[in-house]
Scaffold this motif. Structure first.
Motif, short mmCIF file in Angstrom:
data_model
loop_
_atom_site.label_atom_id
_atom_site.label_comp_id
_atom_site.label_asym_id
_atom_site.label_seq_id
_atom_site.Cartn_x
_atom_site.Cartn_y
_atom_site.Cartn_z
N THR A 577 -26.37 70.48 15.06
CA THR A 577 -26.71 69.99 13.73
C THR A 577 -25.74 70.55 12.70
N PHE A 600 -23.06 62.85 4.65
CA PHE A 600 -24.13 63.10 5.60
C PHE A 600 -25.40 63.67 4.97
N ASN A 601 -25.46 63.71 3.66
CA ASN A 601 -26.59 64.34 2.98
C ASN A 601 -26.67 65.82 3.36
N THR A 603 -28.20 67.37 6.18
CA THR A 603 -28.04 67.68 7.61
C THR A 603 -27.73 66.42 8.38
N VAL A 604 -27.09 66.60 9.54
CA VAL A 604 -26.86 65.49 10.47
C VAL A 604 -26.82 66.07 11.87
N SER A 605 -27.52 65.44 12.79
CA SER A 605 -27.54 65.88 14.18
C SER A 605 -26.60 65.02 15.01
N ILE A 606 -25.88 65.68 15.92
CA ILE A 606 -24.90 64.98 16.76
C ILE A 606 -25.22 65.28 18.22
N ILE A 612 -19.53 61.51 15.08
CA ILE A 612 -19.88 60.59 14.00
C ILE A 612 -18.64 60.38 13.15
#
Length: 627
Positions: A577, A600-601, A603-606, A612
């Motif tokens: 994350t 991505f604001n 948080t972003v999970s990968i 991404i």
């Protein structure tokens, strides 16, 4: 870990500006933070390559008593500068100490390290180049495809092989694995051929165009006894197994109609022992340097004991080295209108890739560049790329510093360091932060035009296939392909990689293209990544700012009015994350984190072994990223 009382970051605009390499005559502004209570002197210690060091006093800033500044002037000619800092201070007991601040122990730039022993200092590098020297847009914005001609496609009806070589063997099928027949000393005694030719390349132009290819880089095509043609027999003749000049000109014409340029492989450091020029085996009559001291080619070569002991490339007797200082050889290669470079550039090719560029003197390369430029125009500029395996900005070869990237010689080089970085990242040999530091060091060391013109690869005819290097892991392959297409530089696809061809070391990495048996999943990786690059001006020629966040490696490419492009990659087997406030920016930028999280604001999970790719909306608040 206790914070260092001294801080400098060669990648931060706060401590060194402008960023990276500078044009000769341009000033560089240094700042360093020193937090001792009683600082006596802060000195910038710098020297131009090959010259003595000189010290310049740095002066306390009126805005911050802990910041010391200096204006450093570069001068012609182009070359490298190396520098560190020397600080004198008194401790609480009144004892004077001297410390030094230099590059970090991992040998990359950026944040450095405080040394007590001056013999251990690692110097920072500052590159001074002569002038801006951009490669043509068609090259920088393109996608290259490297074809090993004998192994790509046979364009003859029923795949008949034209003019096979004497004392060679032809594979029974195109599905056979390549194999060398060697003698007891390891020398290849029978060259092997599949029958690929220039007609075969012509017949696949629409396939290549549909794939998204805009530049074809051909392995050597001139007459030679081998399948690889790096042992040239006659520079003026296309190898009969490949075709003839008429067929070659047809290839150029057909490719041009599809917007595809052709690059030739120039092998000018050595020739074949079996050649018109050396003629060790008398396949070209009784003449040649090996047989006759009165041959016009005799003084091209350096004989230790005539005729059987002579200088050759890497002690390979089949590849006698040519004396590049010989004026007649220079005239033959590039100094006359009938020269080899002039003759073949006149056909309409886009340029050349120079084999083993480190073996060629700088003025020899400059001469080739001038010959290439004679055939260029405002609407048809040519490109010259060199084969170099290391950081070419500071390369030493045979005890001499190379200057081929400092203007008027090579536009760029093959970017093997990026290949190593990609593989090490995927193999877990380096972490995301080290990948950032490696790539920023390359960006800082290279002249900006050269950095964007480097020919990136994840495999060539000299390396194991990328699929084999990744043990067949398609998740890792997908990431490698996307890194190839999105990192700064010009991506080069090695023929067959998109079709899922595997292969170990030479000759296994030179299998025939599996027409009709392609791996469509791996092909889709290449198609999607190529399409993404070609649709995004940032990915073609945008600036580059990498970052890390734990195990996540990412970067921003920016320069177009459409807003920055952001890529974040997870090279682990666990979901990761990206969280606001946990981004490591090696350049101490005020904007980087804001740009990333505007996309991505918070948080972003990968997912594991995934990435991404996203575009940021143009925002004037982020001044660094506004073109």
């Amino acid at each position: 870990m206790e914070a260092s009382p001294v801080y400098f970051n060669s990648w931060s605009q706060k401590f060194r500006r402008p960023f990276g390499a500078v044009q000769c005559g341009q000033s560089v502004y240094f700042s360093i933070e020193v937090n001792y209570k009683n600082t006596l002197h802060v000195m910038l210690v710098a020297h131009k390559d090959g010259e003595p060091s000189r010290e310049q006093e740095m002066f306390r800033s009126s805005d911050n008593p802990h910041i010391y500044k200096n204006k450093f002037s570069t001068s012609e000619p182009a070359g490298l500068y190396f520098y560190h800092f020397r600080i004198e201070f008194k401790d609480d007991r009144g004892v004077t100490h001297t410390v030094y601040y230099g590059r970090a122990e991992d040998d990359y730039g950026g944040r450095g390290f405080l040394y007590n022993d001056p013999s251990k200092i690692r110097q920072y590098q500052l590159t001074g180049y002569g002038f801006r020297d951009p490669a043509p847009d068609w090259y920088c914005h393109g996608v290259i495809y490297h074809i090993f001609v004998d192994r790509f496609n046979n364009g003859n009806r029923n795949h008949i092989i034209e003019q096979p070589k004497k004392n060679s063997f032809i594979y029974a099928t195109e599905e056979d694995d390549p194999y060398y027949i060697r003698d007891h000393e390891g020398n290849i005694v029978r060259w092997d051929f599949y029958g690929g030719n220039l007609k075969g390349v012509i017949n696949k132009l629409h396939y290549l165009h549909d794939l998204g290819i805009t530049v074809l880089y051909l392995s050597p095509i001139f007459e030679a006894s081998s399948n690889h043609k790096y042992n040239t027999a006659d520079f003026r003749t296309i190898d009969p197994m490949f075709g003839d000049e008429k067929t070659f000109r047809k290839l150029i014409s057909r490719a041009d109609k599809l917007g595809i340029h052709i690059l030739l492989d120039g092998v000018f450091n050595h020739v074949g022992a079996d050649s018109i020029y050396f003629n060790r085996f008398k396949h070209y009559g009784e003449g040649g340097a090996f047989n006759d001291k009165f041959s016009p080619y005799y003084d091209w070569f350096s004989f230790r004991h005539f005729p059987d002991s002579y200088d050759c490339w890497w002690n390979i007797s089949d590849l006698p080295a040519v004396n590049k200082t010989n004026e007649r050889y220079r005239k033959f290669i590039y100094q006359s209108e009938e020269s080899i470079v002039d003759t073949w550039t006149e056909t309409g090719i886009g340029g050349w890739r120079l084999d083993v560029a480190d073996e060629l003197p700088d003025d020899f390369i400059a001469g080739i560049r001038s010959a290439v430029e004679r055939h260029g125009s405002a609407g048809d500029k040519k490109v010259l790329i060199g084969e170099v395996w290391e950081d070419a900005s500071n390369k030493m070869a045979y005890g001499k510093r190379r200057h081929y990237l400092e203007g008027g010689m090579l536009h760029g080089v093959m970017n093997y360091p990026f290949r190593t970085m990609i593989l090490d990242l995927l193999h877990g040999k380096i972490d995301a932060r080290l990948a950032v530091r490696l790539s920023l060091t390359m960006k800082s060391n290279y002249p900006p035009d050269a950095f964007l013109a480097n020919m990136n690869n994840i495999g060539t005819h000299d390396t194991e296939r990328i699929l084999t290097m990744l043990s067949g892991d398609l998740r890792k392959l997908r990431i490698a392909v996307w890194l190839l297409m999105t990192l700064p530089g010009v991506p080069c696809v090695y023929y067959g990689d998109e079709a899922g061809v595997a292969g170990g070391k030479d000759p296994d990495n030179r299998r025939f293209f599996p027409w009709g048996r392609e791996n469509r999943e791996t092909e889709s990786f290449f198609r999607e990544a190529i399409q993404a690059r070609r649709a995004d001006a940032n990915l073609q020629a945008g600036d580059y700012l990498p970052f890390s966040s734990g195990n996540l490696f990412g970067f921003i490419r920016y320069g177009s009015t459409a807003g920055p492009t952001v890529l974040v990659i997870n090279v682990t087997s666990e979901e990761e994350t990206l969280v606001a406030g946990h981004l490591n920016d090696e350049t101490d930028s005020d904007d980087l984190s804001d740009v990333v999280f505007s996309v991505f604001n918070r948080t972003v999970s990968i997912k594991p072994f995934d990435f991404i790719l996203a575009k940021a909306v143009p925002d004037k608040r982020f001044g660094l990223f506004n073109p």
